[in-house]
Motif scaffolding. Structure first.
Motif, mmCIF file in Angstrom:
data_model
loop_
_atom_site.group_PDB
_atom_site.id
_atom_site.type_symbol
_atom_site.label_atom_id
_atom_site.label_comp_id
_atom_site.label_asym_id
_atom_site.label_seq_id
_atom_site.Cartn_x
_atom_site.Cartn_y
_atom_site.Cartn_z
ATOM 1 N N HIS A 1 0.820 -1.214 0.000
ATOM 2 C CA HIS A 1 0.000 0.000 0.000
ATOM 3 C C HIS A 1 0.850 1.258 0.000
ATOM 4 O O HIS A 1 0.558 2.214 -0.733
ATOM 5 N N VAL A 2 1.887 1.271 0.807
ATOM 6 C CA VAL A 2 2.756 2.447 0.859
ATOM 7 C C VAL A 2 3.474 2.627 -0.476
ATOM 8 O O VAL A 2 3.569 3.744 -0.989
ATOM 9 N N ALA A 3 3.956 1.540 -1.047
ATOM 10 C CA ALA A 3 4.623 1.639 -2.352
ATOM 11 C C ALA A 3 3.672 2.200 -3.408
ATOM 12 O O ALA A 3 4.059 3.065 -4.199
ATOM 13 N N LEU A 4 2.436 1.724 -3.412
ATOM 14 C CA LEU A 4 1.443 2.245 -4.363
ATOM 15 C C LEU A 4 1.165 3.727 -4.117
ATOM 16 O O LEU A 4 1.087 4.513 -5.055
ATOM 17 N N ALA A 5 1.020 4.087 -2.848
ATOM 18 C CA ALA A 5 0.709 5.483 -2.510
ATOM 19 C C ALA A 5 1.841 6.411 -2.908
ATOM 20 O O ALA A 5 1.611 7.469 -3.500
ATOM 21 N N VAL A 6 3.060 6.002 -2.604
ATOM 22 C CA VAL A 6 4.213 6.844 -2.932
ATOM 23 C C VAL A 6 4.398 6.914 -4.446
ATOM 24 O O VAL A 6 4.634 7.985 -5.001
ATOM 25 N N ALA A 7 4.246 5.786 -5.121
ATOM 26 C CA ALA A 7 4.446 5.762 -6.569
ATOM 27 C C ALA A 7 3.342 6.503 -7.314
ATOM 28 O O ALA A 7 3.599 7.227 -8.268
ATOM 29 N N ALA A 8 2.137 6.311 -6.885
ATOM 30 C CA ALA A 8 1.013 6.896 -7.610
ATOM 31 C C ALA A 8 0.708 8.334 -7.184
ATOM 32 O O ALA A 8 -0.021 9.026 -7.885
ATOM 33 N N GLY A 9 1.222 8.737 -6.033
ATOM 34 C CA GLY A 9 0.960 10.094 -5.558
ATOM 35 C C GLY A 9 -0.519 10.354 -5.419
ATOM 36 O O GLY A 9 -1.251 9.537 -4.881
#
Length: 193
Positions: A50-58
């Motif tokens: 989830h964090v990776a998606l949030a950081v990547a997708a902004g």
């Protein structure tokens, strides 16, 4: 290079936002039923994703239709409440034996629960916004994932401690009622919004 200041700020914000969230409840429920290390492995992996998606997708995640996310969350909580209420009684000593559940089954259940329940959640959107604000994805990601892991750990350990004092059946009934309330609330928000 990782900024300790940004990491600390993000940790504090995400930790405080997630502490009263459904994740602590989910960790508590899973922690009462299964081996804590197995539960934490699955939950931690889901939060890292989830964090990776949030950081990547902004901020792209904020474009998801909020009503759809709320409706899906509501249905999942109602389903979870039904499973808890309809489950046949289990012997508490039997539940406490870690050999009754495989690592992959328990960690997979924890992973899927968090993966679905936290998608589009406030802390995921907040993490995306913090990543955009600070323009420091590593520091933001580290602070967010550590905060989410801390909340999950507190919930899981709290579940094990609670089980020593309160009968599993009562914990299950209370958790089902809370999940039922959260499900109804989420569906109400989806319909009213």
């Amino acid at each position: 290079m990782i900024s300790l200041t940004v990491t600390a700020v993000v940790f504090g914000v995400v930790f405080l936002a997630e502490l009263p969230d459904k994740t602590a409840l989910a960790g508590l429920v899973l922690g009462t039923r299964y081996r804590a290390s197995y539960v934490f492995a699955g939950v931690a992996a889901a939060f890292a994703l989830h964090v990776a998606l949030a950081v990547a997708a902004g901020s792209v995640l904020t474009l998801l239709p909020q009503q759809l996310v709320q409706a899906l969350t509501g249905v999942l909580f109602l389903g979870g409440a039904a499973v808890l209420l309809l489950r046949k009684g289990e012997d508490e000593e039997e539940v406490r034996k870690p050999e009754n559940q495989s690592f992959w089954k328990v960690s997979g259940a924890g992973f899927m629960l968090i993966l679905v329940a936290e998608f589009g959640d406030l802390t995921q959107i907040m993490t995306a916004n913090l990543a955009a604000r600070y323009d420091d994805p590593l520091s933001v990601g580290l602070g967010a994932v550590l905060a989410l892991w801390a909340v999950a750990g507190i919930g899981i350990v709290g579940g094990k401690a609670l089980m020593r004092k309160v009968p599993l059946r009562l914990i299950t009934q209370i958790a089902a009622l809370v999940m039922l309330a959260l499900g109804v609330w989420s569906l109400w928000e989806a319909v009213a919004g």
